[in-house]
Design a protein around this motif. Structure first.
Motif, short mmCIF file in Angstrom:
data_model
loop_
_atom_site.label_atom_id
_atom_site.label_comp_id
_atom_site.label_asym_id
_atom_site.label_seq_id
_atom_site.Cartn_x
_atom_site.Cartn_y
_atom_site.Cartn_z
N PHE A 47 9.05 10.25 -2.53
CA PHE A 47 9.01 9.13 -3.49
C PHE A 47 7.56 8.77 -3.77
N LYS A 48 7.19 8.74 -5.03
CA LYS A 48 5.80 8.46 -5.38
C LYS A 48 5.66 7.04 -5.89
N THR A 49 4.67 6.34 -5.37
CA THR A 49 4.39 5.01 -5.90
C THR A 49 3.10 5.10 -6.65
N ASP A 50 2.84 4.10 -7.41
CA ASP A 50 1.66 4.09 -8.25
C ASP A 50 0.54 3.54 -7.44
N SER A 51 0.47 3.88 -6.10
CA SER A 51 -0.40 3.05 -5.49
C SER A 51 -1.06 2.38 -4.39
N ASN A 52 -2.28 2.65 -4.59
CA ASN A 52 -3.23 2.04 -3.68
C ASN A 52 -3.13 0.52 -3.77
N GLU A 53 -3.05 0.02 -4.99
CA GLU A 53 -3.02 -1.43 -5.19
C GLU A 53 -1.75 -2.03 -4.60
N ALA A 54 -0.62 -1.36 -4.78
CA ALA A 54 0.64 -1.84 -4.21
C ALA A 54 0.56 -1.84 -2.69
N ASP A 55 -0.03 -0.79 -2.12
CA ASP A 55 -0.19 -0.72 -0.66
C ASP A 55 -1.03 -1.88 -0.16
N GLN A 56 -2.15 -2.14 -0.86
CA GLN A 56 -3.02 -3.25 -0.46
C GLN A 56 -2.27 -4.57 -0.51
N TYR A 57 -1.47 -4.75 -1.56
CA TYR A 57 -0.70 -5.97 -1.74
C TYR A 57 0.28 -6.17 -0.57
N TYR A 58 1.05 -5.12 -0.25
CA TYR A 58 2.03 -5.24 0.83
C TYR A 58 1.37 -5.38 2.19
N ASN A 59 0.23 -4.74 2.37
CA ASN A 59 -0.53 -4.92 3.63
C ASN A 59 -0.97 -6.36 3.80
N LEU A 60 -1.40 -6.97 2.68
CA LEU A 60 -1.83 -8.37 2.73
C LEU A 60 -0.66 -9.29 3.07
N ILE A 61 0.51 -8.98 2.52
CA ILE A 61 1.70 -9.79 2.84
C ILE A 61 1.99 -9.70 4.33
N ASP A 62 1.93 -8.48 4.89
CA ASP A 62 2.17 -8.30 6.33
C ASP A 62 1.16 -9.09 7.16
N GLU A 63 -0.12 -9.02 6.74
CA GLU A 63 -1.17 -9.76 7.46
C GLU A 63 -0.89 -11.26 7.40
N ALA A 64 -0.51 -11.74 6.21
CA ALA A 64 -0.23 -13.17 6.02
C ALA A 64 0.93 -13.62 6.90
N ILE A 65 1.98 -12.80 6.99
CA ILE A 65 3.14 -13.14 7.83
C ILE A 65 2.72 -13.19 9.30
N ASN A 66 1.89 -12.23 9.71
CA ASN A 66 1.43 -12.18 11.11
C ASN A 66 0.59 -13.40 11.49
N GLN A 67 -0.03 -14.04 10.50
CA GLN A 67 -0.88 -15.20 10.78
C GLN A 67 -0.13 -16.53 10.75
N LEU A 68 1.15 -16.49 10.41
CA LEU A 68 1.93 -17.73 10.39
C LEU A 68 2.17 -18.22 11.81
N PRO A 69 2.33 -19.55 12.00
CA PRO A 69 2.73 -20.07 13.31
C PRO A 69 4.09 -19.45 13.70
N PRO A 70 4.36 -19.27 15.00
CA PRO A 70 5.57 -18.57 15.44
C PRO A 70 6.88 -19.04 14.82
N GLN A 71 7.10 -20.36 14.76
CA GLN A 71 8.36 -20.87 14.21
C GLN A 71 8.51 -20.56 12.72
N GLN A 72 7.43 -20.76 11.97
CA GLN A 72 7.45 -20.46 10.52
C GLN A 72 7.69 -18.97 10.31
N GLN A 73 7.00 -18.15 11.10
CA GLN A 73 7.14 -16.70 10.98
C GLN A 73 8.58 -16.27 11.23
#
Length: 198
Positions: free
Chosen positions: A110-136
């Motif tokens: 499966f081909k995606t268009d992307s470096n940009e999409a990867d960066q976006y999803y990586n940032l979402i993962d990072e953001a989730i990891n930085q949430l306080p435990p209960q919110q996460q």
């Protein structure tokens, strides 16, 4: 290309460390071309050299506070970029081997268009990891497990209103984190396009 003396460079690094975008642009303008040529010699690929320069300067901007402790920026820049280039080359080799295996087994990846999409999803993962435990926990139960408010409330032994509140705060935090960091990626991409080195 901008030339920077050692004294000016230290001052420039301090300004970048404090978040000064103009200083970062000057630093980028002074080094991106030499760095691009250096990485091209290692990779023999214009595309990979561009990617490494982009990644390295993005990394520098994201961890800019550490620049205050750098005495020789050129040496620092060339070491981290060489390491990153070698890692990228290893990754490319692995991807090529995987593609050959997939082609041999008649599986079309499966081909995606992307470096940009990867960066976006990586940032979402990072953001989730930085949430306080209960919110996460609430966010993951809601978005990934698709549980309803009352199901999350029952499992976590909290009220539905608390679940709702946690989810709202978590969603806002994630959006803010992604927006802030995508701006940094856009800044580096804009510099790459402006100072195209080949």
């Amino acid at each position: 290309m901008f030339e920077i003396t050692q004294l000016n460079e230290k001052e420039l690094l301090m300004q970048v460390a404090e978040g000064n975008e103009f200083a970062f642009r000057r630093l980028f303008a002074a080094y991106h071309q030499r760095l691009g040529v250096h990485i091209f010699r290692i990779t023999q690929s214009t595309e990979l050299a561009e990617e490494v320069v982009q990644d390295v300067f993005l990394k520098i901007w994201m961890s800019r506070e550490t620049l205050a402790n750098v005495d020789n920026f050129k040496a620092y820049l060339f070491v981290i970029s060489k390491n990153h280039a070698l890692n990228c080359m290893r990754k490319v080799v692995k991807e090529q081997l995987l593609l050959k295996k997939l082609e041999a087994s008649n599986v079309v990846p499966f081909k995606t268009d992307s470096n940009e999409a990867d960066q976006y999803y990586n940032l979402i993962d990072e953001a989730i990891n930085q949430l306080p435990p209960q919110q996460q926990k609430v966010y993951l139960m809601s978005r990934h497990k698709r549980l309803k408010y009352h199901e999350i409330a029952d499992q976590m032994e909290i009220s539905r209103e608390t679940v709702k509140k946690y989810l709202q705060i978590a969603t806002t935090s994630i959006k803010d984190y992604v927006h802030e960091h995508m701006e940094a990626i856009t800044l580096v991409m804009a510099l790459i396009n402006f100072f195209y080195f080949f």
